[in-house]
Design an enzyme around this catalytic site. Sequence first.
Site, PDB file in Angstrom:
ATOM      1  N   ASP A   1      21.385 -31.296  29.973  1.00 26.65           N
ATOM      2  CA  ASP A   1      22.403 -31.254  30.844  1.00 26.65           C
ATOM      3  C   ASP A   1      23.611 -30.823  29.211  1.00 26.65           C
ATOM      4  O   ASP A   1      23.105 -30.926  28.150  1.00 26.65           O
ATOM      5  CB  ASP A   1      22.824 -32.498  30.621  1.00 26.65           C
ATOM      6  CG  ASP A   1      22.181 -32.892  32.151  1.00 26.65           C
ATOM      7  OD1 ASP A   1      21.966 -32.118  32.983  1.00 26.65           O
ATOM      8  OD2 ASP A   1      22.338 -34.940  32.332  1.00 26.65           O
TER       9      ASP A   1
HETATM   10  N1  URA Z   1      18.371 -36.594  32.318  1.00 21.35           N
HETATM   11  C1  URA Z   1      19.288 -36.529  32.402  1.00 21.35           C
HETATM   12  O1  URA Z   1      19.853 -36.998  32.904  1.00 21.35           O
HETATM   13  N2  URA Z   1      19.732 -35.716  32.061  1.00 21.35           N
HETATM   14  C2  URA Z   1      18.718 -34.108  31.154  1.00 21.35           C
HETATM   15  O2  URA Z   1      19.655 -33.685  29.873  1.00 21.35           O
HETATM   16  C3  URA Z   1      17.579 -33.989  31.053  1.00 21.35           C
HETATM   17  C4  URA Z   1      17.137 -35.643  32.257  1.00 21.35           C
END
Ligand code: URA
Length: 256
Positions: free
Chosen positions: A117
Amino acid sequence: MKTSSKTKPPSDLRLQVFLAQAGVASRRKAEGLIQEGRVAVDGQVVTQMGSKVDPDRQRVTVDGRPVEIAPETVYYLFHKPRKVLSTLHDPRGRPALKDYLDRAGIRERVFPVGRLDWDAEGLILMTNDGPLAQVLQHPRFQVPKTYRVKVEGLPTLQALNRLKTGLPLPGGKEHRADVERIKTGTDRTWLLITVWEGEKHQVKKMCAAVGHPVLTIKRVALGPLELGRLPQGEFRPLTAREIAALRKLAPPHLFP
Ligand code: URA
């Protein structure tokens, strides 16, 4: 600063050496192909033994079919900072991986394996090895991804057990995680969470589902790879041992 699994040939190779390196035939059999008039360079049949070729500039064909040496495969580990996209480019101009590749002088056409993310930091593998990237991302191969996560509140043992035994997420599929509590504050808890699927926002959704929204998230491991002390925004090439360990995750026919 790279680790490669194939050696790029210097330009100006003897033709039979080039054919052997490209996997067309052994050097001796390649000589046979040349003598039989089956090999052409830039459209001209070459039968003279010992002729040279520059594979970067010239086009070699055998029986009319082009021959190429695959580009060397390269593998880098990157520590993505927060507020950076895990795609190469962003049409909206936000910081993205290509900015960091350019800054590090990495010219190979590598791409990220999986995603993180925008507000997550941590380990991203970047490579031009398509088959290996597919294995690492495919849920069938269940490659573990481990995150150091700060969550709101103080999860009870029961909440942690729900993560461990599995809970359905929006979309219907059930997900489970390995969870270890590493630190507890007054109203915050730090957890080490391992999942195997890599679905979008998976860890955030799982923690929210047990009532403890994620405040910060950092990927610290992907299969046998560990982020270690690599500073944010920096790359390092994988070691030969790490590449071998990654390849062991794939079915044997891919990397015999
Ligand atoms: N899980 C998430 O919620 N975000 C990420 O970036 C990776 C795994």
